[in-house]
Design a protein around this motif. Structure first.
Motif, short mmCIF file in Angstrom:
data_model
loop_
_atom_site.label_atom_id
_atom_site.label_comp_id
_atom_site.label_asym_id
_atom_site.label_seq_id
_atom_site.Cartn_x
_atom_site.Cartn_y
_atom_site.Cartn_z
N ALA A 34 4.40 8.41 -8.79
CA ALA A 34 5.22 9.51 -9.32
C ALA A 34 6.35 9.85 -8.37
O ALA A 34 7.51 10.05 -8.80
N ALA A 35 6.05 9.94 -7.07
CA ALA A 35 7.07 10.27 -6.09
C ALA A 35 8.19 9.23 -6.08
O ALA A 35 9.38 9.57 -5.98
N SER A 36 7.82 7.95 -6.20
CA SER A 36 8.83 6.89 -6.19
C SER A 36 9.74 6.99 -7.42
O SER A 36 10.96 6.82 -7.32
N HIS A 95 0.84 -1.19 0.00
CA HIS A 95 0.00 0.00 0.00
C HIS A 95 0.88 1.24 0.00
O HIS A 95 1.98 1.25 0.57
N GLN A 96 0.38 2.31 -0.62
CA GLN A 96 1.18 3.53 -0.72
C GLN A 96 1.58 4.09 0.64
O GLN A 96 2.66 4.68 0.80
N ASP A 97 0.73 3.93 1.66
CA ASP A 97 1.08 4.44 2.99
C ASP A 97 2.26 3.68 3.57
O ASP A 97 3.13 4.27 4.23
N ASP A 98 2.31 2.38 3.34
CA ASP A 98 3.44 1.58 3.82
C ASP A 98 4.72 1.95 3.07
O ASP A 98 5.79 2.03 3.67
N PHE A 99 4.60 2.18 1.76
CA PHE A 99 5.76 2.59 0.98
C PHE A 99 6.31 3.92 1.48
O PHE A 99 7.53 4.10 1.59
N ALA A 100 5.42 4.86 1.80
CA ALA A 100 5.84 6.18 2.27
C ALA A 100 6.62 6.07 3.59
O ALA A 100 7.61 6.78 3.80
N LYS A 101 6.19 5.17 4.46
CA LYS A 101 6.83 5.03 5.77
C LYS A 101 8.22 4.40 5.67
O LYS A 101 9.07 4.65 6.52
N THR A 149 12.20 7.07 2.80
CA THR A 149 10.80 7.40 3.08
C THR A 149 10.33 8.46 2.09
O THR A 149 11.12 9.07 1.37
N VAL A 150 9.01 8.68 2.06
CA VAL A 150 8.42 9.74 1.25
C VAL A 150 7.70 10.70 2.19
O VAL A 150 6.86 10.28 3.00
#
Length: 474
Positions: free
Chosen positions: A435-437, A279-285, A359-360
């Protein structure tokens, strides 16, 4: 008679199971074919035919594997020339299935071999049309994908499609059910409905391309208007569907589980792309540096196809624990067969091994509002980028914010600042994290994701507009 639509949301694709008196036909199967075999076995029925509406561009069909496992013939419409054994039907050819029949209707235009299959019930009455990519609900198949193979322009193909619709489909009775190959979300059309089952009558009344008083020139102009470039993987999927491919079960079995240290070593030695599907939230963390996020819970396969340009690209996976095989299979659905392996134990195993992670940074829409107002008070402008599709941007967007669609992000890299902080948003947060990744993997580490995307932005005081300068859209 039994008709079952087997719809796969991430591909916006409909396959069909048709059964009559113990005999089964499968139309446009997915690459993993065991579910069709299991349904037939549970019903004590036998798969007799495998019908293909055309050489699909957006996914790898299961026709070759299903024929190998069942002995059923693969059937294409006229002008198909596959490399493997298949029955190329004539226009109007009838196939008996139990107490019903299925008639091949050659309907070129989307591609030259495109065909629909008309099911007649036991009384010989037209009952349902399996329309492939010729007719969708709300749209028709785009006529630009087969230009090179057909040695025709998109306008010429559109003219052929006009004739097919007028001579083969529109004369059918209004109560004939329409079962299309795709729904909303597919790149094979531009205005597809979210509905997946309709009728000929409904389409005559609502589908712009079936207007009774429409001229050929009007049809060509409207069908070709606003077509975005197709994803780069489309021609490669056509090639696989036309020439054959490996069994997906073999692809899954060949992908290896790697502990964190081995995963890092393999990544460095093979130059494999690290694809994180959590999930994008997990990727951000937390995520492996330079990994790319494309979440498995979103429009996974189409975004993989749009953004990973080489289907032979070696891939290493970071997945939720237990989702490894599903992810490999879903990559294979669109022809990405070179999954080297996956991170055993998921991202937690990477952290537990003490390896570096990234992180993001994210902000809420309310915080973005504050930031933009602060910039305005200093007669400056915050750097905000909209990565939604051009049509979404045209409908409404933040005032003075440029359109930088995710599909074409590589074309816009020079527009993102390398040193200063900038903000990206999509509609809800999935695409902006992709996009951020991508941006972080290319050294743009000052990117900030806007949580909740434009849906959240609209609830703030941020100024929006629907005015679009044509030069801002790709």
């Amino acid at each position: 008679m039994k008709i079952q639509q087997i719809y796969t949301g991430c591909l916006a694709q409909g396959a069909y199971y048709i059964e009559s008196n113990g005999e089964v036909a499968i139309i446009d199967p997915l690459r993993e074919v065991q579910p069709y075999i299991d349904i037939a076995s549970a019903n004590n029925a036998q798969i007799k035919y495998i019908f293909e509406t055309h050489f699909h561009a957006d996914f790898v069909s299961g026709h070759v594997t299903l024929a190998e496992k069942t002995g059923a013939p693969i059937v294409y419409g006229p002008e198909a020339n596959p490399s493997f054994k298949a029955h190329v039907a004539t226009d109007g050819e009838v196939f008996k299935l139990g107490e019903i029949t299925i008639t091949c209707l050659h309907t070129p235009g989307h591609t030259m071999e495109s065909s629909c299959y008309l099911l007649k019930d036991k009384d010989g009455k037209d009952y349902a049309l399996f329309s492939g990519d010729t007719l969708f609900l709300g749209d028709v198949g785009r006529p630009d994908l087969a230009q090179k193979a057909a040695h025709m322009t998109q306008e010429q193909l559109a003219g052929v499609l006009f004739d097919s619709l007028r001579t083969k489909i529109m004369p059918l009775a209004d109560d004939v059910i329409v079962y299309p190959a795709h729904g909303a979300g597919s790149a094979c059309g531009k205005n597809l409905s979210k509905e997946t089952v309709g009728s000929i009558g409904e389409q005559k009344a609502t589908n712009y391309a079936l207007r009774a008083n429409m001229t050929r020139d009007e049809f060509i102009a409207e069908v070709t208007d606003g077509l975005l470039p197709p994803p780069a993987y489309f021609p490669m999927n056509v090639k696989l569907n036309k020439e054959g491919y490996a069994n997906v079960e073999d692809i899954i079995s060949e992908a290896k589980p790697f502990d964190a240290k081995t995963f890092e070593l393999v990544a460095n030695e093979t130059e494999a792309l690290i694809l994180d599907v959590r999930h994008q939230d997990d990727f951000a963390k937390g995520h492996i540096p330079k990994s790319i996020f494309i979440g498995i819970d979103g429009q996974f396969a189409p975004w993989v196809g749009a953004l990973i340009l080489d289907i032979k690209q070696p891939i290493l996976l970071v997945t939720p624990v237990g989702k490894e095989q599903e992810t490999i299979m879903r990559l294979a659905r669109v022809g990405y067969d070179n999954t080297v392996g996956y991170l055993k134990g998921g991202f937690e195993s990477w952290k537990n091994a003490g390896l570096e992670f990234d992180t993001v940074t994210s902000v809420s829409a309310e915080k973005l509002d504050e930031i933009m107002k602060q910039f305005e008070s200093n007669n400056e402008k915050a750097s905000v980028f909209d990565v939604r599709k051009p049509g979404e941007y045209a409908a409404e967007h933040i005032l003075d914010v440029p359109s930088t669609p995710l599909d074409f992000i590589n074309d816009h890299l020079s527009e993102f600042p390398k040193e200063d902080t900038f903000y990206v948003h999509c509609a809800g947060g999935y695409r902006s994290m992709i996009a951020a990744s991508i941006l972080k993997s290319r050294g743009y580490h000052n990117v900030v994701d806007v949580l909740g995307g434009f849906s959240a932005i609209k609830k703030t005081e941020i100024k929006t507009t629907n005015y679009v300068c044509p030069s801002t859209l790709k």
